[in-house]
Design a protein around this motif. Structure first.
Motif, PDB file in Angstrom:
ATOM      1  N   MET A   1       1.211 -61.626-111.654  1.00 45.06           N
ATOM      2  CA  MET A   1       1.865 -61.675-110.659  1.00 45.06           C
ATOM      3  C   MET A   1       3.084 -61.701-110.591  1.00 45.06           C
ATOM      4  SD  MET A   1       0.053 -61.240-107.890  1.00 45.06           S
ATOM      5  CE  MET A   1      -0.523 -62.088-106.176  1.00 45.06           C
ATOM      6  N   GLY A   2       3.825 -62.477-111.341  1.00 44.71           N
ATOM      7  CA  GLY A   2       5.283 -62.808-111.566  1.00 44.71           C
ATOM      8  C   GLY A   2       5.804 -61.477-111.762  1.00 44.71           C
ATOM      9  N   ILE A   3       5.523 -60.643-112.775  1.00 40.60           N
ATOM     10  CA  ILE A   3       6.105 -59.150-113.112  1.00 40.60           C
ATOM     11  C   ILE A   3       6.112 -58.430-111.739  1.00 40.60           C
ATOM     12  CG2 ILE A   3       6.131 -57.280-114.264  1.00 40.60           C
ATOM     13  CD1 ILE A   3       5.212 -58.954-116.687  1.00 40.60           C
ATOM     14  N   LYS A   4       4.973 -58.363-111.173  1.00 43.37           N
ATOM     15  CA  LYS A   4       4.760 -57.574-109.988  1.00 43.37           C
ATOM     16  C   LYS A   4       5.771 -58.061-108.764  1.00 43.37           C
ATOM     17  CE  LYS A   4       1.415 -55.885-106.489  1.00 43.37           C
ATOM     18  NZ  LYS A   4       0.178 -56.081-106.118  1.00 43.37           N
ATOM     19  N   ASP A   5       5.788 -59.264-108.568  1.00 40.33           N
ATOM     20  CA  ASP A   5       6.829 -59.730-107.623  1.00 40.33           C
ATOM     21  C   ASP A   5       8.221 -59.267-108.061  1.00 40.33           C
ATOM     22  OD1 ASP A   5       4.817 -60.850-106.114  1.00 40.33           O
ATOM     23  OD2 ASP A   5       4.821 -63.053-106.911  1.00 40.33           O
ATOM     24  N   GLU A   6       8.722 -59.700-109.240  1.00 40.75           N
ATOM     25  CA  GLU A   6       9.804 -59.081-109.720  1.00 40.75           C
ATOM     26  C   GLU A   6      10.147 -57.776-109.592  1.00 40.75           C
ATOM     27  OE1 GLU A   6      11.877 -59.594-114.110  1.00 40.75           O
ATOM     28  OE2 GLU A   6      10.830 -61.214-113.523  1.00 40.75           O
ATOM     29  N   MET A   7       9.292 -57.049-109.985  1.00 38.53           N
ATOM     30  CA  MET A   7       9.503 -55.586-109.752  1.00 38.53           C
ATOM     31  C   MET A   7       9.640 -55.124-107.988  1.00 38.53           C
ATOM     32  SD  MET A   7       9.659 -54.198-112.711  1.00 38.53           S
ATOM     33  CE  MET A   7       9.560 -52.317-112.494  1.00 38.53           C
ATOM     34  N   GLN A   8       8.928 -55.710-107.193  1.00 38.99           N
ATOM     35  CA  GLN A   8       9.078 -55.389-105.970  1.00 38.99           C
ATOM     36  C   GLN A   8      10.584 -55.771-105.290  1.00 38.99           C
ATOM     37  OE1 GLN A   8       5.672 -57.526-104.301  1.00 38.99           O
ATOM     38  NE2 GLN A   8       4.485 -55.452-104.084  1.00 38.99           N
ATOM     39  N   ALA A   9      10.699 -57.000-106.052  1.00 40.62           N
ATOM     40  CA  ALA A   9      12.258 -57.524-105.555  1.00 40.62           C
ATOM     41  C   ALA A   9      13.183 -56.405-105.830  1.00 40.62           C
ATOM     42  CB  ALA A   9      12.332 -59.194-106.161  1.00 40.62           C
ATOM     43  N   LYS A  10      13.200 -56.079-107.218  1.00 38.67           N
ATOM     44  CA  LYS A  10      14.171 -55.274-107.951  1.00 38.67           C
ATOM     45  C   LYS A  10      14.100 -53.717-106.982  1.00 38.67           C
ATOM     46  CE  LYS A  10      14.639 -56.641-112.354  1.00 38.67           C
ATOM     47  NZ  LYS A  10      14.656 -56.300-113.991  1.00 38.67           N
ATOM     48  N   ALA A  11      12.878 -53.456-106.830  1.00 41.29           N
ATOM     49  CA  ALA A  11      12.852 -52.043-105.577  1.00 41.29           C
ATOM     50  C   ALA A  11      13.504 -52.292-104.468  1.00 41.29           C
ATOM     51  CB  ALA A  11      11.323 -51.757-105.593  1.00 41.29           C
ATOM     52  N   GLN A  12      13.179 -53.653-103.933  1.00 43.25           N
ATOM     53  CA  GLN A  12      13.744 -53.755-102.470  1.00 43.25           C
ATOM     54  C   GLN A  12      15.348 -53.694-102.674  1.00 43.25           C
ATOM     55  OE1 GLN A  12      12.036 -53.992 -99.736  1.00 43.25           O
ATOM     56  NE2 GLN A  12      13.849 -54.126 -98.374  1.00 43.25           N
ATOM     57  N   GLN A  13      15.733 -54.476-103.604  1.00 46.41           N
ATOM     58  CA  GLN A  13      17.399 -54.446-103.904  1.00 46.41           C
ATOM     59  C   GLN A  13      17.832 -53.215-104.059  1.00 46.41           C
ATOM     60  OE1 GLN A  13      17.781 -56.932-107.203  1.00 46.41           O
ATOM     61  NE2 GLN A  13      18.075 -58.964-106.081  1.00 46.41           N
ATOM     62  N   ALA A  14      17.092 -51.934-104.617  1.00 42.25           N
ATOM     63  CA  ALA A  14      17.536 -50.839-105.026  1.00 42.25           C
ATOM     64  C   ALA A  14      17.662 -49.868-103.437  1.00 42.25           C
ATOM     65  CB  ALA A  14      16.711 -50.287-106.112  1.00 42.25           C
ATOM     66  N   LYS A  15      16.441 -50.303-102.917  1.00 42.01           N
ATOM     67  CA  LYS A  15      16.391 -49.508-101.541  1.00 42.01           C
ATOM     68  C   LYS A  15      17.440 -50.061-100.425  1.00 42.01           C
ATOM     69  CE  LYS A  15      12.803 -48.928 -98.122  1.00 42.01           C
ATOM     70  NZ  LYS A  15      11.535 -49.267 -97.455  1.00 42.01           N
ATOM     71  N   GLU A  16      17.809 -51.119-100.520  1.00 41.97           N
ATOM     72  CA  GLU A  16      19.005 -51.954 -99.764  1.00 41.97           C
ATOM     73  C   GLU A  16      20.123 -51.324-100.273  1.00 41.97           C
ATOM     74  OE1 GLU A  16      18.594 -56.031 -99.771  1.00 41.97           O
ATOM     75  OE2 GLU A  16      16.481 -55.943 -98.714  1.00 41.97           O
ATOM     76  N   LYS A  17      20.602 -51.248-101.449  1.00 40.48           N
ATOM     77  CA  LYS A  17      21.801 -50.703-101.834  1.00 40.48           C
ATOM     78  C   LYS A  17      21.946 -49.224-101.668  1.00 40.48           C
ATOM     79  CE  LYS A  17      24.407 -50.255-106.296  1.00 40.48           C
ATOM     80  NZ  LYS A  17      24.202 -50.621-107.807  1.00 40.48           N
ATOM     81  N   LEU A  18      20.823 -48.612-101.688  1.00 45.57           N
ATOM     82  CA  LEU A  18      20.708 -47.147-101.358  1.00 45.57           C
ATOM     83  C   LEU A  18      21.061 -46.790 -99.952  1.00 45.57           C
ATOM     84  CD1 LEU A  18      20.444 -44.081-101.931  1.00 45.57           C
ATOM     85  CD2 LEU A  18      17.969 -44.352-101.680  1.00 45.57           C
TER      86      LEU A  18
END
Length: 62
Positions: A1-18
């Motif tokens: 679960m930790g990796i999945k949460d980490e990947m979702q957080a990174k995806a959210q950051q990238a989305k916000e940056k975009l």
């Protein structure tokens, strides 16, 4: 679960940056459009003044 949460957080950051970049580009586009609109208005006003000056000159001659 930790990796999945980490990947979702990174995806959210990238989305916000975009989204931030898109908003910034949109704002620049609107600023440029407004600047061009002002230049067009100034050119129209200058043309109208020139036309009025010629018309006054013609009226003075008659």
């Amino acid at each position: 679960m930790g990796i999945k949460d980490e990947m979702q957080a990174k995806a959210q950051q990238a989305k916000e940056k975009l989204q931030g970049k898109q908003d910034e580009a949109k704002q620049r586009g609107q600023s440029e459009q407004e600047r061009l609109r002002q230049r067009a208005d100034e050119a129209r006003q200058q043309g109208q003044r020139s036309f009025d000056d010629i018309q006054d000159e013609m009226d003075d001659r008659t």
